[in-house]
Design an enzyme around this catalytic site. Structure first.
Site, PDB file in Angstrom:
ATOM      1  N   PHE A  10      -4.150   2.834  17.066  1.00  0.00           N
ATOM      2  CA  PHE A  10      -4.889   1.572  17.190  1.00  0.00           C
ATOM      3  C   PHE A  10      -5.408   1.179  15.807  1.00  0.00           C
ATOM      4  CE2 PHE A  10      -8.151  -1.153  19.460  1.00  0.00           C
ATOM      5  CZ  PHE A  10      -7.225  -1.902  20.164  1.00  0.00           C
ATOM      6  N   THR A  98       1.613   4.833  15.585  1.00  0.00           N
ATOM      7  CA  THR A  98       1.003   5.909  14.799  1.00  0.00           C
ATOM      8  C   THR A  98       1.678   5.952  13.421  1.00  0.00           C
ATOM      9  OG1 THR A  98       2.565   7.601  15.588  1.00  0.00           O
ATOM     10  CG2 THR A  98       0.596   7.237  16.937  1.00  0.00           C
ATOM     11  N   LYS A 127       8.847   3.552  11.849  1.00  0.00           N
ATOM     12  CA  LYS A 127      10.237   3.782  11.423  1.00  0.00           C
ATOM     13  C   LYS A 127      10.771   5.143  11.854  1.00  0.00           C
ATOM     14  CE  LYS A 127       8.607   2.955   7.263  1.00  0.00           C
ATOM     15  NZ  LYS A 127       7.530   1.985   7.452  1.00  0.00           N
ATOM     16  N   GLY A 208      -3.828  -3.270  -0.799  1.00  0.00           N
ATOM     17  CA  GLY A 208      -3.701  -2.599   0.501  1.00  0.00           C
ATOM     18  C   GLY A 208      -2.263  -2.463   0.971  1.00  0.00           C
ATOM     19  N   ASP A 222      10.607   5.345   1.723  1.00  0.00           N
ATOM     20  CA  ASP A 222      10.435   4.267   2.705  1.00  0.00           C
ATOM     21  C   ASP A 222      11.702   3.414   2.781  1.00  0.00           C
ATOM     22  OD1 ASP A 222       8.520   2.460   4.393  1.00  0.00           O
ATOM     23  OD2 ASP A 222       9.397   1.105   2.912  1.00  0.00           O
ATOM     24  N   LYS A 226      14.261   3.062   6.097  1.00  0.00           N
ATOM     25  CA  LYS A 226      14.655   1.752   6.638  1.00  0.00           C
ATOM     26  C   LYS A 226      16.174   1.593   6.630  1.00  0.00           C
ATOM     27  CE  LYS A 226      10.302  -0.566   5.716  1.00  0.00           C
ATOM     28  NZ  LYS A 226       9.447  -1.129   4.657  1.00  0.00           N
ATOM     29  N   GLY A 323       2.209 -10.165   5.916  1.00  0.00           N
ATOM     30  CA  GLY A 323       0.945  -9.446   6.056  1.00  0.00           C
ATOM     31  C   GLY A 323       0.960  -8.715   7.383  1.00  0.00           C
TER      32      GLY A 323
END
Lengths: 348, 348
Positions: A10, A98, A127, A208, A222, A226, A323
């Protein structure tokens, strides 16, 4: 149709999604005959709750954003941990958001496996499960008559998987090339302007986009994960992140970027997949591309993916300055697809 | 399911589509449970035929490409003209690919109106009907339980209308900006290299992209008609080509293009739509854009469309160097959508 929703994780994305769900409750009810209620929320640091009736979603958002434990939300029943929530929740759709585990995709893979085995539809923005266990989870979903959707895994809410599935029927994907990692692209774009690697990375962290530990971005992990997700889903592959011939951006120099720019070119970290015989070759590497090209035009945190097909030639999708709301939209568009499938089934 | 197909117009696009249909007959039968037979073909210069059984599609292609009349195709029955074919053909799906009429969209609008009124599904690659009569034809299709599809109208087979309909559910399109006309973009790209307007236009004509009379392209009419089609379908507008504030590329000079390029920019003919209150403002005009941007990166005959939405922000689709096969693919993807709809209806 009223759908019961469970949230595993969350964080920012799930909470942005919760806000959209709340804001758009009546238009979605009107336009799609779709309503929902939340019956479970599981977090790592704010506790886990379920409800036999309904959890007030915005109260849960506010609770987590105030740093409180979810047990403060009235009418809820505390649960032990995410695992017990996944095993016992009364839900039609489970949102798994998560954090990525780069070594084996767990524990998200286990959560999703459990939910699908229970016939619960799963929507993830993670992912890991698609890169480490796609074919297994897809089969499990089919066996149990559940949907497994993951549009948010690559390029946030920009349609990538749905684009091929729903808009390019009858075509075969023969390759792809994409600028898919926002952190490295922001670093490269800032370095083109003459900033140092370290400075540019701090900028990405300040905004961020990059984690405090940005190694996964910088070393191309990353981008590799992907690439694997794309290959597994769009090219019927069963690859793993370790199969990618992967180079990161550590060795790039500001001088080389400025020089490239001066000659009308740009340096980009490109994820590629390409059929070679019966195999798919996957790479992540720095490439010099023309400034005036789809990949060269991707500035800052934007993303682009070129898909090469047999019947439709080369097609690209570009997402500008995404975003957290764009990733939240991925969950929403998947929810609408799941709802349509259930609706259709109900009518038969 | 076997679908009976009728062709009104049998030019390059329809014949490229006929070739794909023939080549892919067995995979489509296997993957989509979709088969077809041709029952009518109407042309302006090669005659019109129908058949109570089946017209051999590739024989018709060869006949037209040899300059013969379609009545040479064995087993066919000659018909008077396209109008009588549309009125009397025994078809489930009609492919309308006659040339654009820029003044009122006719006679294609009449053909489509007639077919939809008969409950025949219509697939067109013709911009006219969508720019001049979209809301009427859409309503007519709904009344008669028929589909009206037109993916090929903007950006050939690149998903534009299907993208929004199928991949961006729940979003509202608030604006768009696109480089949508191949002829003018090729001319501008060639002029950037220092060629003259006339020279560049001859190049476009030599490649078969521009018509001998390229005024519709050069004066921005094609770009305007596409803007109207986008606005009518994606923004719930009821605009006409004359409503577009339209400027063409006649006044551009090679010097200004070379100068723009030297300063890292590019001049592009951009079609725009934007909500202003309850209205949509439509423009076609030359714009100076950064080379390293989605529109600036569109070289030669390539196309790009940026769609701005409320929930998903800015998203672009780029099509690289499309040819006639890409437009033919638009007809195919529409056929698969129509087949799915019919399939679903049959099951209920």
């Amino acid at each position: 149709m009223e759908l019961k929703l469970a949230f595993i994780g969350f964080g920012n994305v799930a909470r942005a999604f919760a806000r959209i769900l709340t804001d758009r409750k009546s238009p979605f009810n009107r336009d799609f005959d779709l309503s929902w209620k939340t019956t479970a929320i599981a977090t790592a640091r704010h506790g886990c709750i379920t409800s036999a009736d309904e959890i007030e979603l915005m109260r849960a958002v506010n609770c987590v954003e105030s740093g409180d434990n979810l047990s403060e939300v009235g009418g809820s029943i505390p649960a032990n941990d995410p695992t017990s929530v996944v095993q016992n929740c009364d839900a039609d759709v489970l949102f798994e958001t998560t954090p990525l585990n780069i070594s084996d995709g767990g524990p998200a893979v286990t959560y999703i496996r459990t939910a699908l085995s229970r016939g619960i539809n799963v929507i993830t923005a993670n992912k890991g499960p698609v890169a480490f266990a796609y074919s297994e989870l897809k089969e499990l979903a089919e066996q149990h008559g559940a949907n497994f959707r993951f549009e948010g895994v690559v390029m946030d809410g920009a349609p990538v998987f749905n684009l091929v599935e729903k808009c390019l029927p009858g075509t075969r994907v023969v390759g792809f090339a994409g600028v898919l990692n926002s952190t490295t692209n922001l670093v490269l774009t800032e370095m083109e302007k003459g900033r140092s690697f370290e400075d540019a990375l701090v900028e990405a962290q300040r905004r961020g986009i990059a984690e405090a530990n940005a190694d996964h971005d910088i070393d191309g992990w990353d981008a590799a994960v992907k690439a694997v997700a794309l290959a597994n889903v769009l090219m019927d592959c069963d690859a793993r992140p370790a199969d990618v011939d992967r180079k990161g951006i550590r060795e790039v120099t500001a001088d080389s970027l400025v020089a490239a720019k001066a000659s009308g070119r740009s340096v980009r970290l490109v994820s590629r997949g390409r059929r070679e015989g019966t195999d798919v070759r996957l790479t992540v590497a720095l490439e010099i591309v023309p400034l005036a090209s789809t990949l060269g035009g991707v500035r800052g945190t934007s993303n682009a993916l070129i898909i090469e097909t047999d019947l439709m030639g080369e097609l690209a999708i570009v997402e500008t300055d995404p975003g957290v709301d764009q990733t939240a939209y991925a969950l929403l568009s998947d929810l609408i697809v799941v709802h349509e499938t259930l609706n259709r089934r109900q009518k038969h």
